[in-house]
Design a protein around this motif. Structure first.
Motif, PDB file in Angstrom:
ATOM      1  N   TYR A 139      27.380  56.342  43.887  1.00  0.00           N
ATOM      2  CA  TYR A 139      27.533  54.888  43.782  1.00  0.00           C
ATOM      3  C   TYR A 139      26.681  54.218  44.850  1.00  0.00           C
ATOM      4  N   HIS A 140      26.352  52.973  44.591  1.00  0.00           N
ATOM      5  CA  HIS A 140      25.723  52.100  45.572  1.00  0.00           C
ATOM      6  C   HIS A 140      26.406  50.752  45.467  1.00  0.00           C
ATOM      7  N   ALA A 141      26.696  50.145  46.607  1.00  0.00           N
ATOM      8  CA  ALA A 141      27.487  48.905  46.610  1.00  0.00           C
ATOM      9  C   ALA A 141      26.810  47.779  45.833  1.00  0.00           C
ATOM     10  N   LEU A 142      25.471  47.773  45.805  1.00  0.00           N
ATOM     11  CA  LEU A 142      24.761  46.685  45.138  1.00  0.00           C
ATOM     12  C   LEU A 142      24.377  47.007  43.701  1.00  0.00           C
ATOM     13  N   THR A 143      24.882  48.106  43.164  1.00  0.00           N
ATOM     14  CA  THR A 143      24.723  48.313  41.726  1.00  0.00           C
ATOM     15  C   THR A 143      25.307  47.095  41.009  1.00  0.00           C
ATOM     16  N   PRO A 144      24.532  46.430  40.136  1.00  0.00           N
ATOM     17  CA  PRO A 144      25.005  45.154  39.573  1.00  0.00           C
ATOM     18  C   PRO A 144      26.407  45.215  38.974  1.00  0.00           C
ATOM     19  N   ALA A 145      26.731  46.286  38.243  1.00  0.00           N
ATOM     20  CA  ALA A 145      28.057  46.352  37.619  1.00  0.00           C
ATOM     21  C   ALA A 145      29.165  46.432  38.660  1.00  0.00           C
ATOM     22  N   HIS A 146      28.922  47.118  39.778  1.00  0.00           N
ATOM     23  CA  HIS A 146      29.931  47.237  40.831  1.00  0.00           C
ATOM     24  C   HIS A 146      30.086  45.920  41.584  1.00  0.00           C
ATOM     25  N   TYR A 147      28.967  45.336  41.970  1.00  0.00           N
ATOM     26  CA  TYR A 147      29.008  44.099  42.752  1.00  0.00           C
ATOM     27  C   TYR A 147      29.604  42.963  41.911  1.00  0.00           C
ATOM     28  N   ALA A 148      29.253  42.946  40.608  1.00  0.00           N
ATOM     29  CA  ALA A 148      29.784  41.899  39.739  1.00  0.00           C
ATOM     30  C   ALA A 148      31.286  42.035  39.548  1.00  0.00           C
ATOM     31  N   TRP A 149      31.806  43.274  39.514  1.00  0.00           N
ATOM     32  CA  TRP A 149      33.250  43.456  39.366  1.00  0.00           C
ATOM     33  C   TRP A 149      33.996  42.891  40.569  1.00  0.00           C
ATOM     34  N   VAL A 150      33.499  43.146  41.769  1.00  0.00           N
ATOM     35  CA  VAL A 150      34.141  42.618  42.973  1.00  0.00           C
ATOM     36  C   VAL A 150      34.254  41.104  42.870  1.00  0.00           C
ATOM     37  N   HIS A 151      33.195  40.473  42.414  1.00  0.00           N
ATOM     38  CA  HIS A 151      33.223  39.018  42.258  1.00  0.00           C
ATOM     39  C   HIS A 151      34.152  38.611  41.118  1.00  0.00           C
ATOM     40  N   ALA A 152      34.113  39.343  40.006  1.00  0.00           N
ATOM     41  CA  ALA A 152      34.843  38.932  38.804  1.00  0.00           C
ATOM     42  C   ALA A 152      36.344  38.876  39.012  1.00  0.00           C
ATOM     43  N   THR A 153      36.878  39.662  39.937  1.00  0.00           N
ATOM     44  CA  THR A 153      38.331  39.735  40.097  1.00  0.00           C
ATOM     45  C   THR A 153      38.949  38.415  40.556  1.00  0.00           C
ATOM     46  N   GLY A 154      38.159  37.532  41.132  1.00  0.00           N
ATOM     47  CA  GLY A 154      38.716  36.274  41.624  1.00  0.00           C
ATOM     48  C   GLY A 154      39.262  35.395  40.517  1.00  0.00           C
ATOM     49  N   PHE A 155      38.551  35.303  39.399  1.00  0.00           N
ATOM     50  CA  PHE A 155      38.968  34.390  38.335  1.00  0.00           C
ATOM     51  C   PHE A 155      40.317  34.762  37.725  1.00  0.00           C
ATOM     52  N   PRO A 156      40.533  36.016  37.268  1.00  0.00           N
ATOM     53  CA  PRO A 156      41.860  36.328  36.709  1.00  0.00           C
ATOM     54  C   PRO A 156      42.970  36.271  37.745  1.00  0.00           C
ATOM     55  N   THR A 157      42.629  36.506  39.022  1.00  0.00           N
ATOM     56  CA  THR A 157      43.659  36.429  40.061  1.00  0.00           C
ATOM     57  C   THR A 157      44.122  35.000  40.257  1.00  0.00           C
ATOM     58  N   TYR A 158      43.188  34.066  40.377  1.00  0.00           N
ATOM     59  CA  TYR A 158      43.574  32.652  40.505  1.00  0.00           C
ATOM     60  C   TYR A 158      44.336  32.193  39.261  1.00  0.00           C
ATOM     61  N   ARG A 159      43.829  32.551  38.097  1.00  0.00           N
ATOM     62  CA  ARG A 159      44.446  32.105  36.847  1.00  0.00           C
ATOM     63  C   ARG A 159      45.878  32.622  36.738  1.00  0.00           C
ATOM     64  N   HIS A 160      46.076  33.904  37.000  1.00  0.00           N
ATOM     65  CA  HIS A 160      47.416  34.477  36.885  1.00  0.00           C
ATOM     66  C   HIS A 160      48.324  33.999  38.013  1.00  0.00           C
ATOM     67  N   GLY A 161      47.796  33.981  39.235  1.00  0.00           N
ATOM     68  CA  GLY A 161      48.619  33.597  40.376  1.00  0.00           C
ATOM     69  C   GLY A 161      49.158  32.187  40.264  1.00  0.00           C
ATOM     70  N   MET A 162      48.343  31.257  39.751  1.00  0.00           N
ATOM     71  CA  MET A 162      48.801  29.872  39.646  1.00  0.00           C
ATOM     72  C   MET A 162      49.817  29.674  38.532  1.00  0.00           C
ATOM     73  N   ARG A 163      49.977  30.656  37.669  1.00  0.00           N
ATOM     74  CA  ARG A 163      51.068  30.572  36.691  1.00  0.00           C
ATOM     75  C   ARG A 163      52.425  30.702  37.389  1.00  0.00           C
ATOM     76  N   TYR A 164      52.433  31.324  38.530  1.00  0.00           N
ATOM     77  CA  TYR A 164      53.655  31.449  39.329  1.00  0.00           C
ATOM     78  C   TYR A 164      53.708  30.415  40.443  1.00  0.00           C
ATOM     79  N   LEU A 165      52.598  30.203  41.128  1.00  0.00           N
ATOM     80  CA  LEU A 165      52.574  29.413  42.359  1.00  0.00           C
ATOM     81  C   LEU A 165      52.195  27.959  42.139  1.00  0.00           C
ATOM     82  N   GLY A 166      51.784  27.613  40.939  1.00  0.00           N
ATOM     83  CA  GLY A 166      51.481  26.224  40.614  1.00  0.00           C
ATOM     84  C   GLY A 166      52.598  25.598  39.817  1.00  0.00           C
ATOM     85  N   ARG A 167      52.586  24.283  39.732  1.00  0.00           N
ATOM     86  CA  ARG A 167      53.641  23.607  38.959  1.00  0.00           C
ATOM     87  C   ARG A 167      53.515  23.863  37.472  1.00  0.00           C
TER      88      ARG A 167
END
Length: 309
Positions: free
Chosen positions: A106-134
């Motif tokens: 593996y290499h950290a800057l392999t596009p598929a690996h680096y993109a996954w690290v970034h991609a996790t933010g969107f579903p986390t915010y979306r799911h988390g605010m179903r509990y923590l938002g009004r």
């Protein structure tokens, strides 16, 4: 790509003030969601191996967490400093390489690996605010959140060809990653485990640090249980299943009760208590020199601009 084409490509821009990321990324609720996002990241075998072999998260957990949070806040609220932080991170990751637990290089800057690290933010915010938002994000708010998260990806040097460009493209990618790629890596298991061995935080004046060390043996067991509970609970259910994590109806009821308490408390706090310092300063500066576009409403029940507390 020629130098002429590279220069023609627009420079990456941070997310705009007044959007959903400015509303939530630097707020107290984001601190509750961050461990779930980190767990998703290291559940990728290549990312987990890189963190396992190259990170200091075991020997310096507070410092490592602080640096991760600092980066996120720079991407959202830092302006040109956020652009520079994206370049710094790519430079930092150039030397991170090795072999994962399946024997694959593996290499950290392999596009598929680096993109996954970034991609996790969107579903986390979306799911988390179903509990923590009004209320959950509306479809329009989700679309706006995703568009802003794409901007963050460009800031990190991720090409559009390596990121799903719409929510409609994201979800098939997400489900493929969850069902075919992520797994309970050693680091992911550590992040969700009950760990009473966490050292006391090394912050504050010396008397405060001394007091914290004295009472830490009493504080750390319930804090460790709470951290594990919130981390697992704020993972999207399909990710919990992929990682083999048990989640009972009783735990779900407890998380919903806790979420309602947070959702009806945090948005009413004054900005000096609700937001972390960098976010608070950026929002204050924007409030002093607001843009002409009107603020947008978010699931917190307040407007998403700087005056939304």
């Amino acid at each position: 790509m020629t130098a002429q084409h590279r220069s023609a490509r627009p420079a990456p821009q941070p997310p705009p003030p007044g959007g959903p990321l400015w509303d939530i990324a630097g707020e107290l609720r984001a601190l509750l969601m961050l461990p779930a996002a980190l767990t998703l990241q290291v559940a990728h075998p290549a990312v987990g191996a890189g963190v396992d072999e190259h990170s200091v998260f075991r020997t310096d957990p507070w410092g490592r967490g602080e640096r991760s949070l600092r980066s996120v806040l720079l991407w959202i609220y830092g302006g040109e400093a956020g652009v520079a932080e994206g370049r710094r991170l790519r430079t930092l990751h150039r030397t991170i390489r090795g072999v994962d637990t399946h024997g694959r290089p593996y290499h950290a800057l392999t596009p598929a690996h680096y993109a996954w690290v970034h991609a996790t933010g969107f579903p986390t915010y979306r799911h988390g605010m179903r509990y923590l938002g009004r209320r959950p994000y509306t479809e329009a708010e989700e679309r706006q959140l995703y568009a802003e998260w794409l901007q963050v990806g460009r800031l990190l040097g991720i090409h559009d060809r390596d990121m799903p460009q719409t929510p409609e493209e994201f979800w098939p990618y997400w489900h493929r990653m969850v069902t075919e790629v992520i797994e309970p890596t050693p680091v992911a298991r550590e992040l969700v485990a009950y760990n009473p061995g966490i050292p006391p935080p090394p912050y504050g004046p010396r008397p405060v640090r001394v007091l914290c060390r004295l009472v830490w043996p009493l504080l750390v067991p319930p804090l460790a249980r709470f951290r594990s509970f919130v981390t697992i609970g704020l993972l999207p259910p399909e990710a919990r299943g992929a990682l083999g994590l048990r989640w009972t109806p009783r735990q779900e009821r407890r998380l919903r009760r806790f979420g309602r308490l947070v959702a009806h408390t945090v948005p009413h706090l004054p900005e000096r208590l609700r937001y972390l310092p960098r976010a608070r300063e950026a929002r204050r500066a924007h409030a002093a020199h607001p843009r002409s576009d009107s603020p947008r409403s978010g699931p917190s029940g307040h407007t998403s601009g700087p005056s939304g507390a």
